[in-house]
Design a protein around this motif. Structure first.
Motif, PDB file in Angstrom:
ATOM      1  N   PHE A  35     -57.327  43.289  63.196  1.00 29.70           N
ATOM      2  CA  PHE A  35     -56.007  42.847  63.649  1.00 29.70           C
ATOM      3  C   PHE A  35     -55.858  41.409  63.169  1.00 29.70           C
ATOM      4  N   VAL A  36     -55.138  41.243  62.084  1.00 28.26           N
ATOM      5  CA  VAL A  36     -55.023  39.934  61.449  1.00 28.26           C
ATOM      6  C   VAL A  36     -53.658  39.330  61.774  1.00 28.26           C
ATOM      7  N   CYS A  37     -53.654  38.138  62.336  1.00 24.37           N
ATOM      8  CA  CYS A  37     -52.396  37.429  62.566  1.00 24.37           C
ATOM      9  C   CYS A  37     -52.309  36.244  61.614  1.00 24.37           C
ATOM     10  N   VAL A  38     -51.125  36.046  61.077  1.00 26.60           N
ATOM     11  CA  VAL A  38     -50.884  34.896  60.205  1.00 26.60           C
ATOM     12  C   VAL A  38     -49.941  33.936  60.924  1.00 26.60           C
ATOM     13  N   VAL A  39     -50.382  32.681  61.070  1.00 25.01           N
ATOM     14  CA  VAL A  39     -49.500  31.665  61.635  1.00 25.01           C
ATOM     15  C   VAL A  39     -49.283  30.564  60.607  1.00 25.01           C
ATOM     16  N   GLY A  40     -48.217  29.830  60.772  1.00 24.96           N
ATOM     17  CA  GLY A  40     -47.940  28.730  59.853  1.00 24.96           C
ATOM     18  C   GLY A  40     -46.510  28.287  60.042  1.00 24.96           C
ATOM     19  N   PRO A  41     -46.199  27.067  59.630  1.00 25.57           N
ATOM     20  CA  PRO A  41     -44.855  26.543  59.854  1.00 25.57           C
ATOM     21  C   PRO A  41     -43.790  27.364  59.138  1.00 25.57           C
ATOM     22  N   SER A  42     -42.591  27.276  59.656  1.00 24.02           N
ATOM     23  CA  SER A  42     -41.458  27.970  59.065  1.00 24.02           C
ATOM     24  C   SER A  42     -41.341  27.599  57.589  1.00 24.02           C
ATOM     25  N   GLY A  43     -41.127  28.582  56.750  1.00 26.45           N
ATOM     26  CA  GLY A  43     -40.939  28.318  55.329  1.00 26.45           C
ATOM     27  C   GLY A  43     -42.224  28.233  54.529  1.00 26.45           C
ATOM     28  N   SER A  69     -47.879  24.655  54.334  1.00 34.24           N
ATOM     29  CA  SER A  69     -46.646  24.891  53.577  1.00 34.24           C
ATOM     30  C   SER A  69     -46.503  23.964  52.378  1.00 34.24           C
ATOM     31  N   LYS A  70     -45.601  24.377  51.513  1.00 38.49           N
ATOM     32  CA  LYS A  70     -45.152  23.600  50.347  1.00 38.49           C
ATOM     33  C   LYS A  70     -46.273  23.119  49.444  1.00 38.49           C
ATOM     34  N   PRO A  71     -46.892  23.964  48.693  1.00 43.67           N
ATOM     35  CA  PRO A  71     -46.732  25.416  48.657  1.00 43.67           C
ATOM     36  C   PRO A  71     -47.598  26.093  49.705  1.00 43.67           C
ATOM     37  N   GLY A  72     -47.263  27.332  50.010  1.00 43.91           N
ATOM     38  CA  GLY A  72     -48.018  28.085  51.006  1.00 43.91           C
ATOM     39  C   GLY A  72     -49.443  28.364  50.536  1.00 43.91           C
ATOM     40  N   GLN A  73     -50.380  27.903  51.346  1.00 41.56           N
ATOM     41  CA  GLN A  73     -51.792  28.141  51.025  1.00 41.56           C
ATOM     42  C   GLN A  73     -52.514  28.523  52.301  1.00 41.56           C
ATOM     43  N   ILE A  74     -53.668  29.150  52.155  1.00 44.99           N
ATOM     44  CA  ILE A  74     -54.442  29.450  53.351  1.00 44.99           C
ATOM     45  C   ILE A  74     -55.300  28.246  53.679  1.00 44.99           C
ATOM     46  N   LYS A  75     -55.063  27.737  54.876  1.00 49.42           N
ATOM     47  CA  LYS A  75     -55.704  26.502  55.305  1.00 49.42           C
ATOM     48  C   LYS A  75     -57.050  26.814  55.957  1.00 49.42           C
ATOM     49  N   GLU A  76     -57.050  27.805  56.821  1.00 50.37           N
ATOM     50  CA  GLU A  76     -58.274  28.141  57.548  1.00 50.37           C
ATOM     51  C   GLU A  76     -58.155  29.549  58.117  1.00 50.37           C
ATOM     52  N   ILE A  77     -59.296  30.208  58.226  1.00 49.68           N
ATOM     53  CA  ILE A  77     -59.318  31.529  58.863  1.00 49.68           C
ATOM     54  C   ILE A  77     -60.234  31.430  60.079  1.00 49.68           C
ATOM     55  N   VAL A  78     -59.705  31.785  61.238  1.00 53.80           N
ATOM     56  CA  VAL A  78     -60.461  31.666  62.487  1.00 53.80           C
ATOM     57  C   VAL A  78     -60.715  33.050  63.069  1.00 53.80           C
ATOM     58  N   ILE A 104     -54.386  22.115  64.095  1.00 53.26           N
ATOM     59  CA  ILE A 104     -54.191  22.230  62.647  1.00 53.26           C
ATOM     60  C   ILE A 104     -52.709  22.403  62.322  1.00 53.26           C
ATOM     61  N   VAL A 105     -52.048  23.289  63.071  1.00 52.32           N
ATOM     62  CA  VAL A 105     -50.632  23.562  62.810  1.00 52.32           C
ATOM     63  C   VAL A 105     -49.805  22.299  63.068  1.00 52.32           C
ATOM     64  N   TYR A 106     -50.139  21.591  64.139  1.00 55.61           N
ATOM     65  CA  TYR A 106     -49.362  20.411  64.496  1.00 55.61           C
ATOM     66  C   TYR A 106     -49.566  19.275  63.489  1.00 55.61           C
ATOM     67  N   LYS A 107     -50.798  19.130  63.033  1.00 60.17           N
ATOM     68  CA  LYS A 107     -51.067  18.100  62.011  1.00 60.17           C
ATOM     69  C   LYS A 107     -50.270  18.385  60.739  1.00 60.17           C
ATOM     70  N   MET A 108     -50.190  19.681  60.379  1.00 61.53           N
ATOM     71  CA  MET A 108     -49.428  20.039  59.182  1.00 61.53           C
ATOM     72  C   MET A 108     -47.961  19.715  59.380  1.00 61.53           C
ATOM     73  N   TYR A 109     -47.479  19.979  60.586  1.00 63.19           N
ATOM     74  CA  TYR A 109     -46.083  19.706  60.910  1.00 63.19           C
ATOM     75  C   TYR A 109     -45.786  18.209  60.749  1.00 63.19           C
ATOM     76  N   LEU A 110     -46.692  17.365  61.277  1.00 57.50           N
ATOM     77  CA  LEU A 110     -46.513  15.917  61.157  1.00 57.50           C
ATOM     78  C   LEU A 110     -46.540  15.486  59.699  1.00 57.50           C
ATOM     79  N   GLU A 111     -47.434  16.114  58.954  1.00 57.21           N
ATOM     80  CA  GLU A 111     -47.600  15.814  57.535  1.00 57.21           C
ATOM     81  C   GLU A 111     -46.301  16.098  56.773  1.00 57.21           C
ATOM     82  N   VAL A 112     -45.704  17.248  57.041  1.00 60.34           N
ATOM     83  CA  VAL A 112     -44.493  17.671  56.335  1.00 60.34           C
ATOM     84  C   VAL A 112     -43.296  16.826  56.751  1.00 60.34           C
ATOM     85  N   ASN A 113     -43.292  16.394  58.030  1.00 53.80           N
ATOM     86  CA  ASN A 113     -42.107  15.701  58.551  1.00 53.80           C
ATOM     87  C   ASN A 113     -42.259  14.189  58.658  1.00 53.80           C
ATOM     88  N   LYS A 114     -43.262  13.643  57.968  1.00 51.14           N
ATOM     89  CA  LYS A 114     -43.445  12.185  58.126  1.00 51.14           C
ATOM     90  C   LYS A 114     -42.488  11.412  57.219  1.00 51.14           C
TER      91      LYS A 114
END
Ligand SMILES: Nc1ncnc2c1ncn2[C@@H]1O[C@H](COP(=O)(O)OP(=O)(O)O)[C@@H](O)[C@H]1O
Ligand SMILES: [Mg+2]
Length: 261
Positions: free
Chosen positions: A38-46, A214-223, A251-261
Motif C-alpha cells: 500500500f504505497v502512498c505518495v505525498v508532496g506539495p501541490s503541483g 517539486s519543481k521538478p518533481g523528484q522522489i525525496k525520501e521513501i519511508v 520534510i514536506v514543510y521544509k520543501m514548502y518553505l523552500e519553494v515559497n521563500k
C-alpha cells in the motif's frame, strides 16, 4: 512471478507549453511497487503526483525512462489497473449497480449472473446495500466515491491507482472511507498506489510513503511505515504513528518553505 509489480525507472516528463516556458514536471523518478503493498505518495501541490499516477495508468506519455508492470512496458490503459479520481466520474444515467457492472462488460469473461454476483459482493464491501437502484444524483459525495471504488475493484485489477480519492469529502466521511479502504485492503491485499496531500492519511493507510519534492518533481525520501495492520482511526494515537507523521511533515514543510521563500 516476481514480487515486483510496478517498476518505474528514471522517468522524465516535460510539458511543452505553446508560447510559454516548458514545464519540467518529473525528473529521474524511480520507484518500485511490490505485490500487496500500500504505497502512498505525498508532496506539495503541483509536484507531479497526478502526472506520475497518470503515467502508470497509461493515460499520459513521458519523455524518457522505463515504466513497467510485471515486466511489460505500460503503453496505455488496461483492466489490470483500476483508476479512481478525486471526482467520481460515474455515469449519471446509470444506477449504482450498472455503474459497478460497467467495466466488467468489456472483460468479456462474465455471464450476466456472474456480473450481478460480483457487483453484489462489492456493493456489500462499500456499504451500499439498499442503494443498488439509485442514480448518482441521488447519492452523497461519499456514496458516489464508494460506487467508484466498487467499480474499480469489480474488474479485479492488479493495482488500484487512486488520485486523492477522498480529497473532496468532509472529514467524517473521509475517515469512514479510509476505514473501509483499510478493511478492503487487509482482506483482498490488492496493491494500492494512493496519492494524497494529507500526511495523516498517508501514514494511516500506507505500508510505504513516498515523499515527492517539486519543481521538478523528484522522489525525496521513501519511508517504510512499520505499524501493524489492521489499522483504524485509533492508530493515529499511537506514539510511533506520530513519529512517522512528524518526520514526514518536517520534510514536506521544509520543501514548502523552500519553494515559497
Ligand atoms: N497538460 C499540462 N500542460 C502543462 N503543464 C501541466 C499540464 N498538466 C500539469 N501541468 C503542470 O505540471 C505540474 C505537475 O502537475 P500535477 O501532476 O497535476 O501535480 P500534482 O498532482 O502534484 O498537484 C504542475 O506545475 C502543473 O501546472
Ligand atoms: Mg494532483
Amino acid at each position: 512471478m516476481s514480487d515486483n509489480l510496478i517498476h518505474i525507472e528514471n522517468v522524465n516528463k516535460t510539458y511543452v507549453v505553446k508560447g510559454g516556458d516548458d514545464v519540467e514536471v518529473l525528473k529521474n523518478v524511480s520507484l518500485d511497487i511490490s505485490n500487496n503493498e500500500f504505497v502512498c505518495v505525498v508532496g506539495p501541490s503541483g509536484c507531479g503526483k497526478t502526472t506520475l499516477l497518470n503515467i502508470v495508468a497509461g493515460l499520459e506519455t513521458f519523455n524518457s525512462g522505463l515504466v513497467q508492470m510485471e515486466g511489460q512496458n505500460i503503453i496505455g490503459p488496461g483492466p489490470d489497473r483500476g483508476v479512481i479520481f478525486q471526482q467520481y466520474a460515474l455515469f449519471p444515467w446509470m444506477t449504482v449497480r450498472k455503474n459497478i457492472e460497467y467495466g466488467m462488460k468489456y472483460l468479456n469473461k462474465y455471464t450476466a449472473k456472474e456480473k450481478y454476483e460480483i457487483s453484489d459482493k462489492y456493493i456489500k464491501m462499500v456499504n451500499l446495500v439498499g442503494f443498488e437502484n439509485f442514480y448518482p444524483k441521488e447519492l452523497s459525495g461519499g456514496m458516489k466515491q464508494r460506487v467508484a471504488i466498487a467499480r474499480a475493484y469489480a474488474i479485479s485489477p492488479k493495482v488500484m491507482l487512486m488520485d486523492e480519492p477522498f480529497g473532496a469529502l468532509d472529514a467524517q466521511t473521509r475517515a469512514q472511507l479510509q476505514e473501509d479502504l483499510l478493511r478492503t485492503w487487509e482482506k483482498e491485499k490488492t496493491t494500492c498506489f494512493f496519492i494524497t496531500h494529507d500526511v495523516d492519511e498517508a501514514v494511516l493507510l500506507a505500508s510505504k510513503v513516498v515523499i515527492m519534492s517539486s519543481k521538478p518533481g523528484q522522489i525525496k525520501e521513501i519511508v517504510k511505515i512499520d505499524l501493524p495492520y489492521p489499522r483504524n482511526q485509533a492508530t493515529k494515537l499511537d506514539d510511533q504513528f506520530n513519529v512517522y507523521k512528524n518526520h514526514i511533515w518536517d520534510i514536506v514543510y521544509k520543501m514548502y518553505l523552500e519553494v515559497n521563500k
